[in-house]
Design a protein around this motif. Structure first.
Motif, PDB file in Angstrom:
ATOM      1  N   LEU A  47       0.760  -1.212  -0.035  1.00  0.00           N
ATOM      2  CA  LEU A  47       0.050   0.129   0.062  1.00  0.00           C
ATOM      3  C   LEU A  47       0.934   0.972  -0.008  1.00  0.00           C
ATOM      4  O   LEU A  47       1.860   1.460   0.746  1.00  0.00           O
ATOM      5  CB  LEU A  47      -1.084   0.144   1.236  1.00  0.00           C
ATOM      6  N   ILE A  48       0.764   2.074  -1.026  1.00  0.00           N
ATOM      7  CA  ILE A  48       1.593   3.140  -1.140  1.00  0.00           C
ATOM      8  C   ILE A  48       0.718   4.527  -0.786  1.00  0.00           C
ATOM      9  O   ILE A  48      -0.212   4.589  -1.501  1.00  0.00           O
ATOM     10  CB  ILE A  48       2.269   3.472  -2.525  1.00  0.00           C
ATOM     11  N   LEU A  49       0.955   5.334   0.202  1.00  0.00           N
ATOM     12  CA  LEU A  49       0.140   6.452   0.550  1.00  0.00           C
ATOM     13  C   LEU A  49       0.746   7.764  -0.147  1.00  0.00           C
ATOM     14  O   LEU A  49       2.065   7.991   0.293  1.00  0.00           O
ATOM     15  CB  LEU A  49      -0.234   6.325   1.852  1.00  0.00           C
ATOM     16  N   GLY A  50       0.002   8.232  -0.916  1.00  0.00           N
ATOM     17  CA  GLY A  50       0.592   9.400  -1.654  1.00  0.00           C
ATOM     18  C   GLY A  50       1.008   9.057  -2.832  1.00  0.00           C
ATOM     19  O   GLY A  50       1.984   8.087  -3.029  1.00  0.00           O
ATOM     20  N   VAL A  51       0.643   9.592  -3.965  1.00  0.00           N
ATOM     21  CA  VAL A  51       1.277   9.152  -5.319  1.00  0.00           C
ATOM     22  C   VAL A  51       2.003  10.414  -6.139  1.00  0.00           C
ATOM     23  O   VAL A  51       2.082  10.658  -7.138  1.00  0.00           O
ATOM     24  CB  VAL A  51       0.380   8.608  -6.283  1.00  0.00           C
ATOM     25  N   GLY A  52       2.639  11.244  -5.205  1.00  0.00           N
ATOM     26  CA  GLY A  52       3.320  12.459  -5.889  1.00  0.00           C
ATOM     27  C   GLY A  52       4.776  11.750  -6.182  1.00  0.00           C
ATOM     28  O   GLY A  52       4.852  10.732  -6.543  1.00  0.00           O
ATOM     29  N   ALA A  53       5.779  12.827  -6.242  1.00  0.00           N
ATOM     30  CA  ALA A  53       7.267  12.274  -6.655  1.00  0.00           C
ATOM     31  C   ALA A  53       7.574  11.022  -5.987  1.00  0.00           C
ATOM     32  O   ALA A  53       8.326  10.142  -6.434  1.00  0.00           O
ATOM     33  CB  ALA A  53       7.991  13.458  -6.440  1.00  0.00           C
ATOM     34  N   GLN A  54       7.710  10.841  -4.533  1.00  0.00           N
ATOM     35  CA  GLN A  54       8.236   9.918  -3.758  1.00  0.00           C
ATOM     36  C   GLN A  54       7.379   8.549  -4.051  1.00  0.00           C
ATOM     37  O   GLN A  54       7.735   7.541  -4.343  1.00  0.00           O
ATOM     38  CB  GLN A  54       8.431  10.031  -2.584  1.00  0.00           C
ATOM     39  N   GLY A  55       6.004   8.636  -3.752  1.00  0.00           N
ATOM     40  CA  GLY A  55       5.073   7.695  -3.891  1.00  0.00           C
ATOM     41  C   GLY A  55       5.168   6.975  -5.425  1.00  0.00           C
ATOM     42  O   GLY A  55       5.323   5.709  -5.401  1.00  0.00           O
ATOM     43  N   SER A  56       5.154   7.745  -6.232  1.00  0.00           N
ATOM     44  CA  SER A  56       4.994   7.227  -7.975  1.00  0.00           C
ATOM     45  C   SER A  56       6.104   6.822  -8.115  1.00  0.00           C
ATOM     46  O   SER A  56       6.256   5.485  -8.796  1.00  0.00           O
ATOM     47  CB  SER A  56       4.639   8.104  -8.626  1.00  0.00           C
ATOM     48  N   THR A  57       7.349   7.057  -7.561  1.00  0.00           N
ATOM     49  CA  THR A  57       8.809   6.442  -7.755  1.00  0.00           C
ATOM     50  C   THR A  57       8.833   4.949  -7.146  1.00  0.00           C
ATOM     51  O   THR A  57       9.252   4.341  -7.889  1.00  0.00           O
ATOM     52  CB  THR A  57       9.798   7.240  -7.405  1.00  0.00           C
ATOM     53  N   VAL A  58       8.139   4.903  -5.934  1.00  0.00           N
ATOM     54  CA  VAL A  58       8.354   3.714  -5.349  1.00  0.00           C
ATOM     55  C   VAL A  58       7.409   2.707  -6.002  1.00  0.00           C
ATOM     56  O   VAL A  58       7.611   1.481  -6.120  1.00  0.00           O
ATOM     57  CB  VAL A  58       7.696   3.740  -3.814  1.00  0.00           C
ATOM     58  N   ALA A  59       6.419   3.088  -6.542  1.00  0.00           N
ATOM     59  CA  ALA A  59       5.318   2.362  -7.018  1.00  0.00           C
ATOM     60  C   ALA A  59       5.887   1.782  -8.506  1.00  0.00           C
ATOM     61  O   ALA A  59       5.793   0.537  -8.639  1.00  0.00           O
ATOM     62  CB  ALA A  59       3.982   3.064  -7.345  1.00  0.00           C
ATOM     63  N   LYS A  60       6.478   2.673  -9.204  1.00  0.00           N
ATOM     64  CA  LYS A  60       7.089   2.038 -10.379  1.00  0.00           C
ATOM     65  C   LYS A  60       8.246   1.273 -10.154  1.00  0.00           C
ATOM     66  O   LYS A  60       8.295   0.317 -10.920  1.00  0.00           O
ATOM     67  CB  LYS A  60       7.778   3.239 -11.268  1.00  0.00           C
ATOM     68  N   GLY A  80      13.488   9.317   3.984  1.00  0.00           N
ATOM     69  CA  GLY A  80      13.773  10.162   3.167  1.00  0.00           C
ATOM     70  C   GLY A  80      15.049  11.038   3.122  1.00  0.00           C
ATOM     71  O   GLY A  80      15.721  11.263   4.210  1.00  0.00           O
ATOM     72  N   SER A  81      15.602  11.662   1.877  1.00  0.00           N
ATOM     73  CA  SER A  81      16.892  12.332   2.354  1.00  0.00           C
ATOM     74  C   SER A  81      16.707  13.602   3.109  1.00  0.00           C
ATOM     75  O   SER A  81      17.609  13.900   3.692  1.00  0.00           O
ATOM     76  CB  SER A  81      17.350  12.738   0.809  1.00  0.00           C
ATOM     77  N   ALA A  82      15.627  14.361   2.981  1.00  0.00           N
ATOM     78  CA  ALA A  82      15.519  15.543   3.502  1.00  0.00           C
ATOM     79  C   ALA A  82      13.947  15.876   3.842  1.00  0.00           C
ATOM     80  O   ALA A  82      13.507  15.955   2.796  1.00  0.00           O
ATOM     81  CB  ALA A  82      16.185  16.838   3.328  1.00  0.00           C
ATOM     82  N   PRO A  83      13.227  16.078   4.832  1.00  0.00           N
ATOM     83  CA  PRO A  83      13.777  15.980   6.201  1.00  0.00           C
ATOM     84  C   PRO A  83      13.944  14.219   6.355  1.00  0.00           C
ATOM     85  O   PRO A  83      13.103  13.556   5.722  1.00  0.00           O
ATOM     86  CB  PRO A  83      12.807  16.445   6.999  1.00  0.00           C
ATOM     87  N   GLY A  84      14.901  14.083   6.982  1.00  0.00           N
ATOM     88  CA  GLY A  84      15.121  12.503   7.481  1.00  0.00           C
ATOM     89  C   GLY A  84      15.826  12.600   8.503  1.00  0.00           C
ATOM     90  O   GLY A  84      16.168  13.585   9.423  1.00  0.00           O
TER      91      GLY A  84
END
Length: 150
Positions: free
Chosen positions: A5-18, A135-139
């Motif tokens: 389950l990926i919550l949020g499909v912006g830049a980070q979420g869509s990258t993980v999904a792909k 994440g790289s920042a904030p992290g």
């Protein structure tokens, strides 16, 4: 076979999904976001994607979305961090997020502390893993750098 389950499909979420769409061990990727158009567009690019319109402002909505999931990845804005984390514990799923929790009731540093202490024990009691602030920042590295400078 793992279900994500990926919550949020912006830049980070869509990258993980792909990226996870390429993994043989992944059978399904639920892409969840309040923006129904965004989840449908992303899932049209995936072999294993399933779109889900989700209002993540309510913990119970996230818990329901996480039924039968092996891993929840939280790529939502920080304001949703505590809700997603609480939902992962309640649903009994493994969890990863990219940021900490700063939901207006606690600050970022306190959110990290709670995640690394109290919530860590809750995951452990359920035989699950929660990895936060990846994440790289904030992290987490930002916390380490801040403390090193102090």
């Amino acid at each position: 076979m793992k279900k994500l389950l990926i919550l949020g499909v912006g830049a980070q979420g869509s990258t993980v999904a792909k990226r996870m769409d390429e993994e043989a061990a992944v059978s399904e990727i639920i892409c969840a976001d309040y923006d129904e158009k965004a989840v449908k567009e992303l899932c049209a690019q995936l072999k294993k994607g399933r779109p889900l319109k989700l209002d993540a402002s309510r913990v119970e909505n996230i818990v329901k979305a996480a039924e039968g999931v092996d891993l929840m990845v939280n790529a939502l804005p920080m304001a949703f961090g505590r809700k997603a984390l609480e939902a992962a514990v309640k649903a009994g799923v493994n969890y990863q997020d990219f940021a900490a929790a700063d939901d207006g009731t606690i600050d970022w540093v306190e959110g990290i502390r709670k995640m690394l202490t109290e919530t860590s024990e809750e995951f452990k009691a359920k035989g699950r893993t929660g990895i936060i602030s990846t994440g790289s920042a904030p992290g987490l590295i930002c916390v380490v750098a801040r403390d090193a400078m102090r």
